[in-house]
Design a protein around this motif. Structure first.
Motif, PDB file in Angstrom:
ATOM      1  N   ILE A  41       0.659  -1.069   0.093  1.00  0.00           N
ATOM      2  CA  ILE A  41      -0.203   0.014   0.276  1.00  0.00           C
ATOM      3  C   ILE A  41       0.827   2.027  -0.212  1.00  0.00           C
ATOM      4  O   ILE A  41       2.238   1.622  -0.147  1.00  0.00           O
ATOM      5  N   THR A  42       0.065   2.180   0.268  1.00  0.00           N
ATOM      6  CA  THR A  42       0.430   3.410  -0.470  1.00  0.00           C
ATOM      7  C   THR A  42       0.826   3.942   1.693  1.00  0.00           C
ATOM      8  O   THR A  42      -0.228   4.142   1.752  1.00  0.00           O
ATOM      9  N   CYS A  43       2.393   4.269   1.671  1.00  0.00           N
ATOM     10  CA  CYS A  43       2.350   4.357   3.221  1.00  0.00           C
ATOM     11  C   CYS A  43       1.898   5.606   3.249  1.00  0.00           C
ATOM     12  O   CYS A  43       2.043   6.480   2.832  1.00  0.00           O
ATOM     13  N   GLN A  44       1.414   5.797   5.194  1.00  0.00           N
ATOM     14  CA  GLN A  44       1.201   7.585   4.997  1.00  0.00           C
ATOM     15  C   GLN A  44       2.412   8.371   5.649  1.00  0.00           C
ATOM     16  O   GLN A  44       3.176   7.820   5.853  1.00  0.00           O
ATOM     17  N   CYS A  63      -1.194  -2.153   7.823  1.00  0.00           N
ATOM     18  CA  CYS A  63      -2.037  -0.472   8.315  1.00  0.00           C
ATOM     19  C   CYS A  63      -0.807  -0.339   9.362  1.00  0.00           C
ATOM     20  O   CYS A  63       0.471  -0.915   9.278  1.00  0.00           O
ATOM     21  N   CYS A  64      -0.393   1.272   8.571  1.00  0.00           N
ATOM     22  CA  CYS A  64       0.188   2.245   9.298  1.00  0.00           C
ATOM     23  C   CYS A  64       0.212   2.306  10.422  1.00  0.00           C
ATOM     24  O   CYS A  64      -0.995   2.832  11.291  1.00  0.00           O
ATOM     25  N   PHE A  65       1.163   2.813  11.069  1.00  0.00           N
ATOM     26  CA  PHE A  65       1.275   2.647  12.100  1.00  0.00           C
ATOM     27  C   PHE A  65       2.192   3.934  12.637  1.00  0.00           C
ATOM     28  O   PHE A  65       3.161   4.201  12.036  1.00  0.00           O
ATOM     29  N   GLY A  66       2.030   4.635  13.107  1.00  0.00           N
ATOM     30  CA  GLY A  66       2.796   6.137  13.429  1.00  0.00           C
ATOM     31  C   GLY A  66       2.984   5.845  14.484  1.00  0.00           C
ATOM     32  O   GLY A  66       3.460   5.344  15.835  1.00  0.00           O
ATOM     33  N   LEU A  67       4.962   6.877  15.150  1.00  0.00           N
ATOM     34  CA  LEU A  67       5.179   6.534  15.855  1.00  0.00           C
ATOM     35  C   LEU A  67       4.555   6.649  17.917  1.00  0.00           C
ATOM     36  O   LEU A  67       2.976   7.171  18.391  1.00  0.00           O
ATOM     37  N   GLU A  68       4.377   5.706  18.742  1.00  0.00           N
ATOM     38  CA  GLU A  68       3.474   5.502  19.359  1.00  0.00           C
ATOM     39  C   GLU A  68       4.944   6.871  20.834  1.00  0.00           C
ATOM     40  O   GLU A  68       5.633   6.621  21.261  1.00  0.00           O
ATOM     41  N   HIS A  69       3.307   6.939  20.964  1.00  0.00           N
ATOM     42  CA  HIS A  69       3.902   7.974  22.939  1.00  0.00           C
ATOM     43  C   HIS A  69       3.345   7.118  23.855  1.00  0.00           C
ATOM     44  O   HIS A  69       1.786   7.333  23.736  1.00  0.00           O
ATOM     45  N   ARG A  70       3.844   7.559  24.554  1.00  0.00           N
ATOM     46  CA  ARG A  70       3.210   6.601  26.560  1.00  0.00           C
ATOM     47  C   ARG A  70       3.764   7.467  27.144  1.00  0.00           C
ATOM     48  O   ARG A  70       4.733   8.385  27.067  1.00  0.00           O
ATOM     49  N   ASP A 101      -8.843   2.428   4.900  1.00  0.00           N
ATOM     50  CA  ASP A 101      -9.996   3.255   5.620  1.00  0.00           C
ATOM     51  C   ASP A 101      -9.795   4.681   4.859  1.00  0.00           C
ATOM     52  O   ASP A 101      -8.471   4.569   4.095  1.00  0.00           O
ATOM     53  N   SER A 102     -10.434   5.700   4.585  1.00  0.00           N
ATOM     54  CA  SER A 102     -10.436   6.850   4.338  1.00  0.00           C
ATOM     55  C   SER A 102     -10.188   8.224   4.703  1.00  0.00           C
ATOM     56  O   SER A 102      -9.564   8.923   4.771  1.00  0.00           O
ATOM     57  N   ALA A 103     -10.020   7.319   6.431  1.00  0.00           N
ATOM     58  CA  ALA A 103      -9.205   8.446   7.450  1.00  0.00           C
ATOM     59  C   ALA A 103      -8.407   7.798   8.163  1.00  0.00           C
ATOM     60  O   ALA A 103      -8.618   7.191   8.770  1.00  0.00           O
ATOM     61  N   SER A 104      -7.228   8.867   8.436  1.00  0.00           N
ATOM     62  CA  SER A 104      -6.437   7.979   9.950  1.00  0.00           C
ATOM     63  C   SER A 104      -6.580   7.902  10.973  1.00  0.00           C
ATOM     64  O   SER A 104      -7.933   8.600  11.434  1.00  0.00           O
ATOM     65  N   ARG A 105      -6.626   7.500  12.037  1.00  0.00           N
ATOM     66  CA  ARG A 105      -6.732   7.533  13.119  1.00  0.00           C
ATOM     67  C   ARG A 105      -6.301   7.408  14.693  1.00  0.00           C
ATOM     68  O   ARG A 105      -5.561   7.614  14.318  1.00  0.00           O
ATOM     69  N   ALA A 118      -9.773   6.301  17.725  1.00  0.00           N
ATOM     70  CA  ALA A 118     -11.271   6.913  17.812  1.00  0.00           C
ATOM     71  C   ALA A 118     -10.627   7.515  16.809  1.00  0.00           C
ATOM     72  O   ALA A 118      -9.272   7.870  16.198  1.00  0.00           O
ATOM     73  N   THR A 119     -11.561   8.820  15.777  1.00  0.00           N
ATOM     74  CA  THR A 119     -11.406   9.531  14.580  1.00  0.00           C
ATOM     75  C   THR A 119     -10.890  10.824  14.967  1.00  0.00           C
ATOM     76  O   THR A 119     -10.310  10.760  16.301  1.00  0.00           O
ATOM     77  N   LEU A 120     -10.119  11.349  13.827  1.00  0.00           N
ATOM     78  CA  LEU A 120      -9.339  12.483  15.222  1.00  0.00           C
ATOM     79  C   LEU A 120      -9.781  13.872  15.395  1.00  0.00           C
ATOM     80  O   LEU A 120     -10.122  13.868  16.710  1.00  0.00           O
ATOM     81  N   GLU A 121     -11.673  13.478  14.851  1.00  0.00           N
ATOM     82  CA  GLU A 121     -12.244  14.302  16.185  1.00  0.00           C
ATOM     83  C   GLU A 121     -12.267  14.111  17.389  1.00  0.00           C
ATOM     84  O   GLU A 121     -12.167  14.865  17.788  1.00  0.00           O
ATOM     85  N   GLU A 122     -12.715  12.862  17.377  1.00  0.00           N
ATOM     86  CA  GLU A 122     -12.708  11.913  18.364  1.00  0.00           C
ATOM     87  C   GLU A 122     -11.607  12.489  19.417  1.00  0.00           C
ATOM     88  O   GLU A 122     -11.878  12.696  20.560  1.00  0.00           O
ATOM     89  N   ALA A 123     -10.554  12.725  19.156  1.00  0.00           N
ATOM     90  CA  ALA A 123      -9.365  12.140  20.189  1.00  0.00           C
ATOM     91  C   ALA A 123      -9.699  14.028  20.473  1.00  0.00           C
ATOM     92  O   ALA A 123      -8.826  14.175  21.207  1.00  0.00           O
ATOM     93  N   ARG A 124      -9.103  14.818  19.244  1.00  0.00           N
ATOM     94  CA  ARG A 124      -9.722  15.978  19.897  1.00  0.00           C
ATOM     95  C   ARG A 124     -10.282  15.919  21.246  1.00  0.00           C
ATOM     96  O   ARG A 124     -10.198  16.645  22.060  1.00  0.00           O
ATOM     97  N   LYS A 125     -11.955  15.518  20.759  1.00  0.00           N
ATOM     98  CA  LYS A 125     -12.397  16.091  22.112  1.00  0.00           C
ATOM     99  C   LYS A 125     -12.176  15.298  23.331  1.00  0.00           C
ATOM    100  O   LYS A 125     -12.170  16.035  24.284  1.00  0.00           O
ATOM    101  N   PHE A 126     -11.614  14.260  22.953  1.00  0.00           N
ATOM    102  CA  PHE A 126     -10.956  13.355  24.399  1.00  0.00           C
ATOM    103  C   PHE A 126     -10.196  14.075  24.644  1.00  0.00           C
ATOM    104  O   PHE A 126      -9.773  14.280  26.250  1.00  0.00           O
ATOM    105  N   ALA A 127      -8.409  14.837  23.908  1.00  0.00           N
ATOM    106  CA  ALA A 127      -7.925  15.938  24.617  1.00  0.00           C
ATOM    107  C   ALA A 127      -7.888  16.704  25.019  1.00  0.00           C
ATOM    108  O   ALA A 127      -7.289  17.297  25.782  1.00  0.00           O
TER     109      ALA A 127
END
Ligand SMILES: [Zn+2]
Length: 151
Positions: A41-44, A63-70, A101-105, A118-127
Motif C-alpha cells: 500500500i501507499t504508506c502515510q 496498517c500504517c502505525f505512527g510513532l507511539e507515545h507512552r 480506511d479513508s481517514a487516519s485514526r 478514535a477518529t481525529l475529531e473524537e481524539a481531539r475532543k478527548f484531548a
C-alpha cells in the motif's frame, strides 16, 4: 444390461475432477501455497514502517502505525508481566490507518490491553476534555489572585 464395468472403488470418478497439474500446455502453475500477499500500500507520511507493508497475509493487516507515545502512570502499581519482570503501567497513543480506511485514526491504549481507535475529531475532543480537567485544577489557584479580566 450388463453392470460389469467399473467396480465402485473410486466414487469420485464420475465427477469432472479438475486436473490442473497434468496439463503442461496451459501454462498456469497452480500451487497449494497460501494466497499471495496483497500488493504493498501507499504508506502515510507518518508511518514508522514506511515500506508499504509487504508480506502481510491479508489486506486488512496492512496498517500504517505512527510513532507511539507512552505516558507512564506513576500512581498505578507496577504490573507483573510473567517471568518475574515487571512494568510500569502506561497509557499509549499513536496514529494508525488500515489500508482501506479513508481517514487516519488515533489509537488510545492502556498497557497491552487492546485499546480503541478514535477518529481525529473524537481524539481531539478527548484531548480537550483531559486538558480542561487538568488545566482546570492547575490554573484556578493562579487566577485567584485577580489578574486582568481580558485575555
Ligand atoms: Zn505504512
Amino acid at each position: 444390461m450388463s453392470a460389469s464395468t467399473t467396480p465402485s472403488t473410486s466414487p469420485a470418478s464420475q465427477f469432472p475432477v479438475p486436473v490442473w497439474s497434468g496439463n503442461p500446455d496451459d501454462g498456469i502453475v497452480m500451487t497449494a501455497r497460501a494466497l499471495p500477499s496483497p500488493a504493498p500500500i501507499t504508506c502515510q507520511p507518518w508511518c514508522e514502517a514506511n515500506n508499504g507493508h509487504p508480506g502481510q497475509r491479508l489486506r486488512e493487516d496492512q496498517c500504517c502505525f505512527g510513532l507511539e507515545h507512552r505516558v507512564p502512570l506513576s500512581n498505578e502499581p507496577i504490573e507483573l508481566i510473567g517471568n518475574a519482570s515487571s512494568e510500569q503501567q502506561y497509557l499509549s497513543t499513536y496514529l494508525m490507518r488500515p489500508a482501506d480506511d479513508s481517514a487516519s485514526r488515533v489509537f488510545i491504549g492502556y498497557n497491552e490491553v487492546p485499546g480503541r481507535a478514535a477518529t481525529l475529531e473524537e481524539a481531539r475532543k478527548f484531548a480537550h476534555a483531559i486538558l480542561a480537567l487538568a488545566d482546570g485544577i492547575e490554573v484556578r489557584p493562579h487566577r485567584a489572585g485577580g489578574g486582568p479580566a481580558g485575555d
